[in-house]
Design a protein around this motif. Structure first.
Motif, short mmCIF file in Angstrom:
data_model
loop_
_atom_site.label_atom_id
_atom_site.label_comp_id
_atom_site.label_asym_id
_atom_site.label_seq_id
_atom_site.Cartn_x
_atom_site.Cartn_y
_atom_site.Cartn_z
N ASN A 100 0.38 -18.38 48.28
CA ASN A 100 1.68 -17.95 47.89
C ASN A 100 1.93 -17.70 46.58
O ASN A 100 2.70 -16.78 46.24
N THR A 101 1.38 -18.27 45.51
CA THR A 101 1.36 -18.16 43.90
C THR A 101 0.93 -16.62 43.94
O THR A 101 1.75 -15.82 43.16
N ARG A 102 -0.25 -16.34 44.43
CA ARG A 102 -0.72 -14.93 44.10
C ARG A 102 0.42 -13.92 44.80
O ARG A 102 0.45 -12.74 44.08
N ALA A 103 0.88 -14.29 45.84
CA ALA A 103 1.90 -13.30 46.54
C ALA A 103 3.25 -13.01 45.29
O ALA A 103 3.47 -11.94 45.07
N VAL A 104 3.62 -14.24 44.74
CA VAL A 104 4.58 -14.06 43.75
C VAL A 104 4.35 -13.16 42.69
O VAL A 104 4.91 -12.17 42.03
N PHE A 105 2.91 -13.61 41.85
CA PHE A 105 2.39 -12.45 41.15
C PHE A 105 2.45 -11.17 41.38
O PHE A 105 2.93 -10.14 40.62
N ALA A 106 1.92 -10.62 42.84
CA ALA A 106 1.96 -9.23 42.95
C ALA A 106 3.42 -8.97 43.47
O ALA A 106 3.74 -7.66 42.85
N LEU A 107 4.00 -9.49 43.92
CA LEU A 107 5.46 -8.93 44.14
C LEU A 107 6.43 -8.89 42.88
O LEU A 107 7.26 -8.02 43.02
N GLU A 108 6.20 -9.69 41.74
CA GLU A 108 6.80 -9.76 40.76
C GLU A 108 6.33 -8.29 39.97
O GLU A 108 7.52 -7.69 39.33
N ARG A 109 5.26 -7.97 40.07
CA ARG A 109 4.80 -6.81 39.68
C ARG A 109 5.59 -5.53 40.12
O ARG A 109 6.09 -4.53 39.53
N VAL A 110 5.61 -5.60 41.58
CA VAL A 110 6.66 -4.43 42.17
C VAL A 110 7.95 -4.73 41.58
O VAL A 110 8.45 -3.34 41.30
N LEU A 111 8.66 -5.63 41.73
CA LEU A 111 10.24 -5.66 41.44
C LEU A 111 10.20 -5.24 39.85
O LEU A 111 11.26 -4.86 39.39
N ALA A 112 9.13 -5.66 38.93
CA ALA A 112 9.34 -5.19 37.79
C ALA A 112 9.63 -3.68 37.41
O ALA A 112 10.07 -3.03 36.55
N LEU A 113 8.73 -2.71 38.18
CA LEU A 113 8.81 -1.47 38.31
C LEU A 113 9.86 -0.91 39.31
O LEU A 113 10.43 0.28 39.06
N ASP A 114 10.19 -1.53 40.17
CA ASP A 114 11.26 -1.04 41.24
C ASP A 114 12.29 -2.28 41.58
O ASP A 114 12.14 -2.89 42.49
N PRO A 115 13.02 -2.61 40.80
CA PRO A 115 13.98 -3.78 41.22
C PRO A 115 14.97 -3.58 42.35
O PRO A 115 15.65 -4.61 42.56
N SER A 116 15.16 -2.41 42.88
CA SER A 116 15.77 -2.08 44.06
C SER A 116 15.20 -2.38 45.31
O SER A 116 15.55 -2.10 46.39
N ASN A 117 13.77 -2.50 45.35
CA ASN A 117 13.08 -2.77 46.46
C ASN A 117 13.23 -3.94 47.25
O ASN A 117 12.92 -5.19 46.88
N LEU A 118 14.21 -4.00 48.55
CA LEU A 118 14.64 -4.96 48.92
C LEU A 118 13.58 -5.75 49.66
O LEU A 118 13.68 -6.98 49.75
N ARG A 119 12.77 -5.02 50.17
CA ARG A 119 11.71 -5.70 51.00
C ARG A 119 10.76 -6.65 50.36
O ARG A 119 10.52 -7.64 50.65
N ALA A 120 10.43 -6.10 49.01
CA ALA A 120 9.66 -7.04 48.18
C ALA A 120 10.36 -8.16 47.74
O ALA A 120 9.90 -9.15 47.55
N ARG A 121 11.92 -7.95 47.42
CA ARG A 121 12.48 -9.16 46.92
C ARG A 121 12.71 -10.16 48.22
O ARG A 121 12.45 -11.45 48.18
N ALA A 122 12.88 -9.69 49.51
CA ALA A 122 12.81 -10.50 50.45
C ALA A 122 11.46 -11.34 50.47
O ALA A 122 11.50 -12.38 51.07
N GLU A 123 10.32 -10.53 50.54
CA GLU A 123 8.91 -11.21 50.85
C GLU A 123 8.77 -12.17 49.62
O GLU A 123 8.18 -13.22 49.83
N ILE A 124 9.11 -11.81 48.22
CA ILE A 124 8.94 -12.82 47.36
C ILE A 124 9.73 -14.14 47.37
O ILE A 124 9.46 -15.04 46.94
N ALA A 125 10.93 -14.02 48.35
CA ALA A 125 11.71 -14.91 48.47
C ALA A 125 11.15 -16.02 49.56
O ALA A 125 11.03 -17.26 49.50
N ARG A 126 10.46 -15.42 50.31
CA ARG A 126 9.60 -16.15 51.18
C ARG A 126 8.52 -16.95 50.74
O ARG A 126 8.12 -17.96 50.85
N ALA A 127 7.90 -16.34 49.66
CA ALA A 127 6.81 -16.95 48.74
C ALA A 127 7.37 -18.15 48.02
O ALA A 127 6.64 -19.26 48.27
#
Length: 423
Positions: A61-88
């Motif tokens: 789960n920690t590695r998932a947060v790191f990866a998805l944070e990189r996604v949201l840093a470049l694409d803050p409007s990515n709702l799927r990534a935001r929902a998945e990082i919330a799960r993490a």
């Protein structure tokens, strides 16, 4: 130049393979494939998104947060990534952050079915936020149905001995069919001590009345108390149990015992458990039947990405009479169970299962045949949410007990409809 020209195609192949493995439910293989390329692919939003999903699948789960944070840093409007990082975040126990992220996604006007899923996650996060406080929940349930064999008696009018001599069975011994109604209720309490330890306690009871065969009316009362310890991917549970069964309003059987379980979460979708039980069963109207029950086994469960769940278990059991001379009540056996559930929409869940148990009884006398039973079971049903905290459950239960002694050979069919209110 050849290396530079071939790299994009190779990288796309890795991503495509990772996506395919995730779609096929092979989270471990996807994680091993994608994680090995993180140093060279980190910063590619699609790669990072798939890496985050794979990390969630295997419990990283920690590695998932790191990866998805990189996604949201470049694409803050990515709702799927935001929902998945919330799960993490939720899996990591960061309930407040998870709730905030889920609520952010919900405010974006997602479809109704997605919104309902988010509501469940938000509710789970809120419960986790309150995890340091004691909680109490319970249920009441009413059930109505038909039972083809309320007393689990032989489906025959007489039994025949090896000599050929036939004896008619009394009406209360052979199978009796009837319509029944049942009321039940229960409550469970939880007292968290810290993030790793909680104390649990619960009580439940039910009363079932037959419309014509009142002599087989049955009631039960159960209580349990114990503790749950969480250590990383391992969950240890130890519970003490007590119960009482009544027959026609008279005390019939009491049970006192202890159960234990070790559950290991292999990853986000797979878990294995080892369980055991020790109990003393006392027949209050016939103490000659008192036995000590021992049971131990192993189980496995898997959840698919769509939410479907399948499980299987196998166990060994033994019942020994508390009075050694009553050897006819001793048996050794084994059994297995398979089952699962499938959500067909946001309100309806289908469930089902099959079971088998083999019991070999000791001989009371050298000349005895030695009773041997093979019991098969099938359960099919559905649970439908008719309102908030209200469910309706139709169910079919089939039992077939095949025995080498005619008196113990029977089949039973139960059709029922239950309405339940949880609070």
């Amino acid at each position: 130049m050849l290396v530079l020209a071939s790299s994009p195609g190779f990288a796309d192949t890795v991503v495509d393979q990772g996506r395919q493995l995730l779609d096929e439910g092979k989270g471990r293989a996807a994680w091993e494939l994608l994680e090995s390329r993180e140093s060279e692919r980190a910063g590619d939003t699609y790669y990072d998104f798939l890496l985050g999903l794979a990390a969630l699948e295997v419990g990283e789960n920690t590695r998932a947060v790191f990866a998805l944070e990189r996604v949201l840093a470049l694409d803050p409007s990515n709702l799927r990534a935001r929902a998945e990082i919330a799960r993490a975040y939720l899996a990591l126990g960061e309930a407040e952050t998870a709730r905030q992220e889920f609520e952010t996604v919900r405010r974006q006007g997602v479809p109704a079915d997605v919104s309902l899923t988010l509501e469940r996650y938000i509710a789970a996060a809120k419960r986790m936020e309150k995890g340091e406080r004691a909680t109490l929940n319970g249920y009441v349930e009413a059930q109505f149905g038909y039972d083809s064999n309320v007393n689990a008696g032989p489906n025959r009018s007489s039994i025949t001995f090896p000599s050929g001599f036939s004896v008619p069975l009394p009406p209360d011994v052979k199978a009796n069919e009837d319509v029944f109604a049942q009321l039940g209720a229960g409550a469970n309490a939880s007292l968290p001590v810290n993030a790793n330890l909680s104390f649990l306690a619960g009580v439940s009871g039910s009363s079932r009345g037959n419309f014509d065969k009142g002599q087989f009316n049955i009631g039960s009362a159960d209580a349990n108390a114990g503790a749950v310890v969480s250590l990383g991917r391992n969950v240890l549970t130890l519970m003490g149990q007590a119960g009482l069964v009544t027959l026609e309003s008279s005390n019939y059987r009491s049970v006192f015992g202890v159960t234990g379980q070790w559950q290991h979460n292999l990853d986000a979708r797979n878990q294995v458990s080892i369980f055991g039980q020790y109990a003393e069963m006392n027949y209050l109207t016939n103490r000659q039947r008192d036995v000590t029950r021992r049971l131990g086994g192993i189980s496995y469960a898997h959840m698919w990405r769509e939410g479907a769940v399948a499980f299987g278990s196998a166990y060994l059991l033994n019942e020994s009479p508390e009075r050694p001379h009553n050897s006819q009540h001793r048996f050794d056996g084994y059994g297995m169970r398979l089952g699962g559930r499938l959500s067909v929409d946001e309100k309806t869940i289908f469930f089902g299962g099959v079971s088998y148990e083999r019991r070999a009884y000791a001989k009371a006398l050298p000349a005895d045949l030695g009773r041997q039973d093979d019991q098969y079971g099938v359960v099919l049903g559905a649970t439908h949410a008719i309102a908030s905290d209200w469910t309706l459950t139709p169910q079919l239960s089939l039992t077939f007990n095949r025995s080498n002694l005619e008196l113990n050979d029977y089949h039973r069919e139960v059709v029922s409809l239950a309405i339940r209110r949880e609070f």
